[in-house]
Design a protein around this motif. Structure first.
Motif: not given
Length: 405
Positions: A67-90
């Protein structure tokens, strides 16, 4: 051909197994944004996004493309789409207590890398499921098959109700696991003034007598308050072979614990010792008394009486319990008593919550005693790595001491 999201079939059933994601049909080196989202059983929305560039063949494989810089995560992180999930409400934690329905993860691929989503190119839905069976004051999860399985009792922290997700996943890995509630569930007291070890002894006896639980002993997995209860069970009860403590105290906390004619008082706690940061959020790192100093040592669990193997799993950035300090001092104490039945796994950048792999980070939450927003600790990438490392370590620990006894 039109872009399409491809998911690995093997990853459809277990929440803690890696998810293989690939997008086919893109233009060579095309820039896209992948967004994942899900709603938990409380209706809270969690999202993550990452920027990618397809390969020369027009395929985007998250196992090969960083993944390129600028998103929720960057680098080779195949499970990033799951572990980087953030709540819409804090400050919201992913809620999963009833595992009868799976998580449904929505994946969307958008054109470009803009701040606003571009044209939708492809989408897919992925289910992450648990396993559930049986019902008592707790929930018993049994692996498939008829042979006896090593047995574990899973005791959650001081949040009330029944938390099933760890027990369900352990059953997927071959353990007969009892998720045990101990207050604010069914006919249990909503706000108990004391806890009785006889209740936990009843759960232990249930497991020991169950025809599909392999004896002669069982294991305990305790998180936070559940960890001090697990250690107390090991100190006072028989037939407990192994205890894994997740960011737990080594003293009775929050509620006094009674057993027969003995009462262990709860460790003193003082909200006045909490610090308040610029966002008006508490840091409660120093609110619990030191259990190794008087008067706190009246609450100290007599770990030297435990015959079980003890695994202390601690986050070095835990702001609720000084779990690394407690575990280190407890092991020094045990060593001085001539014991060697202990080990520590310590994780930097990891806070109070240590969930199974790929659960989103929960660095701020309601303090279980003060009922105010408080720092729990943890840094996103370090927390994710700790999850991935510790989960198989827990299974290996229980496999070693429950199967070889």
């Amino acid at each position: 051909m039109a872009p399409a999201v491809r998911l690995s079939p093997a990853a459809r059933s277990l929440f803690d197994e890696p998810l293989a994601i690939a997008v086919q049909g893109l233009a060579p080196r095309q820039q896209v944004t992948l967004r994942t989202s899900l709603r938990d059983e409380a209706g809270e929305l969690f999202q993550a996004c990452a920027r990618y560039q397809a390969g020369d063949d027009g395929e985007l494989d998250l196992a090969r493309c960083p993944a390129l810089p600028g998103g929720s995560f960057s680098g080779l992180e195949p499970m990033g789409p799951l572990w980087a999930l953030q709540p819409q409400q804090p400050f919201r934690r992913l809620v999963k207590r009833d595992v009868r329905s799976p998580f449904r993860l929505q994946l969307e691929v958008f054109e470009g890398h803009g701040d606003a989503p571009g044209r939708l190119l492809a989408q897919a839905q992925h289910e992450r499921a648990f396993l559930r069976d049986g019902k008592i004051w707790a929930m018993l999860f049994l692996p498939p098959g008829e042979d006896p399985f090593p047995g574990i009792i899973d005791i959650h922290g001081y949040i009330g109700g029944l938390s099933e997700h760890r027990a369900s996943l352990l059953a997927n890995h071959g353990f007969a696991t009892l998720a045990l509630a101990y207050f604010s569930y069914e006919n249990l007291p909503r706000e108990p003034t004391e806890l009785h070890l006889e209740y936990f002894e009843e759960a232990l006896n249930y497991m020991l007598q169950h025809p599909q639980v392999k004896g002669p002993g069982v294991g305990l997995l305790g998180y936070s308050k559940g960890a001090d209860l697990s250690l107390a069970m090991a100190a006072f009860l028989k037939n407990i072979t192994a205890v894994a403590s997740l960011n737990g105290p080594v003293a009775t906390t929050v509620i006094p614990l009674c057993y027969k004619d003995k009462t262990i008082p709860s460790l003193p706690i003082d909200e006045q010792l909490a610090k308040v940061n610029d966002s008006n959020i508490l840091d409660c790192s120093d609110t619990l008394s030191d259990p190794f100093q008087a008067p706190g040592n009246q609450s100290l669990i007599p770990l030297e009486k435990a015959e079980a193997q003890l695994l202390f799993i601690v986050g070095q950035d835990d702001h609720v319990v000084k779990s690394e300090y407690y575990a280190t001092e407890a092991c020094k104490y045990l060593q001085a008593q001539g014991k060697d039945n202990f080990q520590i796994l310590s994780y930097p950048g990891t806070g109070h919550c240590i969930d199974p792999p790929f659960f989103p980070l929960y660095p701020i939450g309601k303090h279980p005693v003060f009922d105010k927003w408080a720092v729990l600790g943890g840094e996103l990438r370090a927390y994710s790595k700790a999850q991935v490392h510790v989960w198989p370590q827990i299974q290996a620990f229980f496999n070693k001491y429950l199967n070889d006894n």
